[in-house]
Design a protein around this motif. Structure first.
Motif, PDB file in Angstrom:
ATOM      1  N   LEU A 461       0.869  -1.111  -0.097  1.00 38.68           N
ATOM      2  CA  LEU A 461       0.054   0.170   0.025  1.00 38.68           C
ATOM      3  C   LEU A 461       1.009   1.057  -0.017  1.00 38.68           C
ATOM      4  CD1 LEU A 461      -2.750   1.392   0.437  1.00 38.68           C
ATOM      5  CD2 LEU A 461      -2.521   1.195   2.832  1.00 38.68           C
ATOM      6  N   GLY A 462       1.748   1.216   1.040  1.00 37.86           N
ATOM      7  CA  GLY A 462       2.809   2.304   0.835  1.00 37.86           C
ATOM      8  C   GLY A 462       3.514   2.837  -0.301  1.00 37.86           C
ATOM      9  N   THR A 463       3.894   1.507  -1.052  1.00 34.03           N
ATOM     10  CA  THR A 463       4.616   1.611  -2.442  1.00 34.03           C
ATOM     11  C   THR A 463       3.641   2.167  -3.547  1.00 34.03           C
ATOM     12  OG1 THR A 463       6.177  -0.187  -1.637  1.00 34.03           O
ATOM     13  CG2 THR A 463       5.742   0.389  -4.069  1.00 34.03           C
ATOM     14  N   SER A 464       2.300   1.918  -3.414  1.00 34.16           N
ATOM     15  CA  SER A 464       1.478   2.242  -4.376  1.00 34.16           C
ATOM     16  C   SER A 464       1.198   3.665  -4.260  1.00 34.16           C
ATOM     17  CB  SER A 464       0.074   1.374  -4.482  1.00 34.16           C
ATOM     18  OG  SER A 464      -0.469   1.444  -3.241  1.00 34.16           O
ATOM     19  N   LEU A 465       1.255   4.204  -3.033  1.00 37.72           N
ATOM     20  CA  LEU A 465       0.994   5.632  -2.822  1.00 37.72           C
ATOM     21  C   LEU A 465       2.076   6.363  -2.898  1.00 37.72           C
ATOM     22  CD1 LEU A 465      -1.624   5.107   0.202  1.00 37.72           C
ATOM     23  CD2 LEU A 465      -2.133   5.726  -2.216  1.00 37.72           C
ATOM     24  N   GLY A 466       3.325   5.879  -3.210  1.00 40.97           N
ATOM     25  CA  GLY A 466       4.493   6.683  -3.168  1.00 40.97           C
ATOM     26  C   GLY A 466       5.194   6.773  -1.923  1.00 40.97           C
ATOM     27  N   LEU A 467       4.686   6.155  -0.789  1.00 33.39           N
ATOM     28  CA  LEU A 467       5.298   6.424   0.361  1.00 33.39           C
ATOM     29  C   LEU A 467       6.346   5.463   0.949  1.00 33.39           C
ATOM     30  CD1 LEU A 467       1.943   6.571   2.590  1.00 33.39           C
ATOM     31  CD2 LEU A 467       3.174   8.388   1.380  1.00 33.39           C
ATOM     32  N   SER A 468       7.465   5.773   1.557  1.00 36.01           N
ATOM     33  CA  SER A 468       8.352   4.886   2.233  1.00 36.01           C
ATOM     34  C   SER A 468       7.805   4.284   3.552  1.00 36.01           C
ATOM     35  CB  SER A 468       9.666   5.487   2.331  1.00 36.01           C
ATOM     36  OG  SER A 468       9.594   6.652   3.371  1.00 36.01           O
ATOM     37  N   THR A 469       8.369   3.194   3.907  1.00 35.96           N
ATOM     38  CA  THR A 469       7.778   2.406   5.012  1.00 35.96           C
ATOM     39  C   THR A 469       8.983   2.024   5.952  1.00 35.96           C
ATOM     40  OG1 THR A 469       8.053   0.060   3.524  1.00 35.96           O
ATOM     41  CG2 THR A 469       5.873   1.368   3.758  1.00 35.96           C
ATOM     42  N   THR A 470       8.450   2.250   7.144  1.00 38.33           N
ATOM     43  CA  THR A 470       9.606   1.741   8.183  1.00 38.33           C
ATOM     44  C   THR A 470       9.005   0.755   9.183  1.00 38.33           C
ATOM     45  OG1 THR A 470      10.766   3.866   8.204  1.00 38.33           O
ATOM     46  CG2 THR A 470      11.011   2.516  10.067  1.00 38.33           C
ATOM     47  N   ALA A 471       9.732  -0.313   9.374  1.00 36.19           N
ATOM     48  CA  ALA A 471       9.067  -1.414  10.196  1.00 36.19           C
ATOM     49  C   ALA A 471       9.785  -1.534  11.682  1.00 36.19           C
ATOM     50  CB  ALA A 471       9.515  -2.835   9.829  1.00 36.19           C
ATOM     51  N   GLU A 472       9.083  -1.066  12.746  1.00 39.73           N
ATOM     52  CA  GLU A 472       9.413  -1.058  14.072  1.00 39.73           C
ATOM     53  C   GLU A 472       9.539  -2.297  14.569  1.00 39.73           C
ATOM     54  OE1 GLU A 472       7.821   3.144  15.594  1.00 39.73           O
ATOM     55  OE2 GLU A 472       6.372   2.053  15.108  1.00 39.73           O
ATOM     56  N   GLY A 473      10.679  -2.306  15.648  1.00 41.81           N
ATOM     57  CA  GLY A 473      10.638  -3.563  16.590  1.00 41.81           C
ATOM     58  C   GLY A 473      11.352  -4.596  16.134  1.00 41.81           C
ATOM     59  N   ILE A 474      12.132  -4.629  14.977  1.00 40.51           N
ATOM     60  CA  ILE A 474      12.686  -5.606  14.410  1.00 40.51           C
ATOM     61  C   ILE A 474      13.891  -6.051  15.290  1.00 40.51           C
ATOM     62  CG2 ILE A 474      14.442  -6.433  12.698  1.00 40.51           C
ATOM     63  CD1 ILE A 474      13.057  -4.233  10.852  1.00 40.51           C
ATOM     64  N   GLU A 475      13.804  -7.317  15.917  1.00 35.35           N
ATOM     65  CA  GLU A 475      14.612  -8.080  16.693  1.00 35.35           C
ATOM     66  C   GLU A 475      15.192  -9.093  16.182  1.00 35.35           C
ATOM     67  OE1 GLU A 475      12.629  -8.476  20.325  1.00 35.35           O
ATOM     68  OE2 GLU A 475      12.146  -6.409  20.605  1.00 35.35           O
TER      69      GLU A 475
END
Length: 526
Positions: A461-475
């Protein structure tokens, strides 16, 4: 000296007496002239009486009539005085707007309940505080607010058990003193009925005004020193209900008093900490995927408490938001973070969190601009994070604030995406730069196919809207590999480093900008 009113009254009495004596003399004169008293004079002459005695008798009758009239007037004045006193007493013991008992009368009723207290509790106090009443006043005016208060009073009277007392204590706070007939179950049902009744809309000028209620319940017990102690106990219970989400009821527990004292201590200490700068900015790396190169940092608050050591934000940020101290705290952290980050590489983005209600401040963008100007920090390097809950408070105010920030060159990120109420409409209209995927989704992507599909959908969804994405809590490395394969742009979490003070962040950046791991010894502060 006699005052003017008593002198005037005395003159009036003398004048009235003289008039009545003249009237009596007039009656005697008329009677003599017309011969009315001839037969009576003949009978009286036999006993040696004369006209003067008849004159005195007439005047005596006149004076008797005067005394009767005066007695009637005094009786009427006494009745009027008693009625006025009763009305004054009623006004002094009832609320002028709603007609309910006021605080004074309610306190007296609680005192009587305490005086008749037996071995088992026989009465209880329900303290009722309205929810969402202030917006009604702000949006529709005080006339609408008064209509709501009167409607609430009427509904409380309808719910009031026989022998109970309903009162308005002041503002939007009400109370009920009710008999305890069926123990806690009966009080529970009554509290639920009160909440449900008050939650019904109030019709006013073709508008449906909606408020809610939070109820605190305290049984009148022997360990309460006075009526104020009973109300204090009910108030503590009500406050706990507010804290737990409003629109509910809570019974008083003895531990609540200590909890409230602890909360008051936190508020006092927090205010001092903000003023003295004891709450510091810590920085958690944000890395590009899959390269794991640091491209930014998120500013997180840590309170360096004099006795408790380093305190995490979950213990004081909610208090700061509830008490209105969050704005001063946020601006202080942003200012210090901008000063810290000036010496860092120019590509490094500084991400800061803004509390939801701060977006209702029309001057938010100007306040941030003033900090950027003061510190010399470029607006293009600042990223403001907004949570989804801010979108439902006042969308238009939020839109205007975000537009002002974008015009400054500041980036906008939607934080904790997937946990709130944002929609495609919000994403399209508010023109975000980034979506941050909440850690609750990221934690489970390697263990739950459903969560993995949701995260994949958010990234697409972010890619289709031209938004970058950040994933939180990667462990874990497994989560990192999966997110990289799905096209997630950035990552954040303990795998790349805990939150750390500026000195440790300086060391990491001077080493080349590669993210540190949890075992590197550079990010032990959390």
């Amino acid at each position: 000296m006699p005052n003017e009113s008593s002198t005037t009254w005395g003159r009036g009495e003398l004048y009235e007496t003289l008039c009545l004596l003249v009237i009596g003399a007039g009656i005697w004169f008329v009677g003599v002239t017309l011969g009315t008293f001839d037969s009576l004079n003949a009978a009286m002459s036999a006993y040696g009486l004369n006209d003067l005695l008849m004159l005195a008798a007439c005047m005596g009758v006149a004076l008797f009539g005067a005394s009767v009239r005066k007695s009637i007037l005094l009786r009427r004045l006494m009745l009027q005085r008693d009625a006025a006193a009763a009305q004054a007493e009623a006004i002094a013991r009832h609320d002028g707007l709603t007609g309910l008992a006021n605080r004074r009368r309610f306190i007296d009723a609680v005192a009587r309940a305490q005086a008749t207290l037996g071995a088992e509790p026989s009465s209880a106090v329900l303290l009722i505080d309205l929810d969402r009443f202030k917006p009604v006043n702000d949006l529709y005016g005080h006339a609408a607010g008064n209509a709501v208060l009167c409607a609430v009073a009427e509904r409380l009277q309808q719910q009031l058990p026989a022998g109970g007392v309903a009162a308005r204590l002041g503002g939007d706070e009400f109370a009920m003193l009710v008999p305890v007939e069926q123990g806690s179950e009966g009080l529970t049902r009554l509290a639920q009925a009160v909440i449900a009744s008050i939650s019904e809309p109030v019709s006013w000028n073709q508008n449906d005004l909606k408020v809610g209620a939070t109820v605190g319940v305290a049984v009148v017990a022997a360990n309460h020193a006075d009526p104020d102690a009973v109300l204090h106990a009910a108030d503590l219970a009500m406050y706990q209900g507010k804290k737990d989400g409003r629109g509910n009821y809570r019974f008083f527990r003895s531990t609540m008093d200590e909890e409230l004292r602890a909360r008051a201590r936190i508020e006092t200490e927090l205010r001092t900490a903000i003023e003295t700068g004891a709450i510091e900015p810590y920085y958690q790396p944000v890395v590009s995927l899959p390269e794991k190169t640091i491209v930014g940092v998120e500013v997180l608050a840590r309170w360096r408490h004099p006795t408790r050591g380093l305190v995490g934000p979950t213990e004081f940020i909610p208090v700061a938001e509830e008490t209105g101290m969050i704005a001063d705290l946020s601006y202080s952290l942003i200012r210090r973070a901008c000063l810290d980050a000036r010496a860092w590489p120019s590509y490094l983005i500084l991400a800061v969190n803004i509390a939801p209600h701060q977006f209702q401040d029309a001057w938010l963008a100007q306040r941030i601009l003033a900090i950027l100007t003061e510190t010399g920090f470029p607006p293009q390097r600042l990223e403001v994070e907004i949570t989804e809950s801010a979108l439902i408070q006042d969308l238009e105010a939020t839109r205007a604030t975000l537009l002002s920030l974008r015009q400054l060159g500041v980036r906008i990120a939607l934080d904790d995406f997937g946990t709130g109420y944002s929609s495609l409409y919000h994403l399209r209209e508010l023109k975000f730069d980034k979506l941050k995927i909440d850690r609750s989704y990221v934690d489970a992507i390697t263990m739950s196919d459903e969560r993995a599909k949701l995260v994949d959908a958010i990234i697409k969804l972010g890619t289709s809207l031209g938004l970058s994405t950040t994933a939180e809590g990667i462990e874990t490395d497994a989560s990192l590999d999966w997110l990289s394969d799905q096209g997630c742009h950035f990552g954040q979490g303990y795998l790349f480093g805990h939150a750390m003070p500026k000195a440790e962040m300086d060391v990491v950046l001077s080493a080349g900008g590669d993210a540190v791991g949890p075992t590197d010894g550079l990010a032990l502060a959390s």
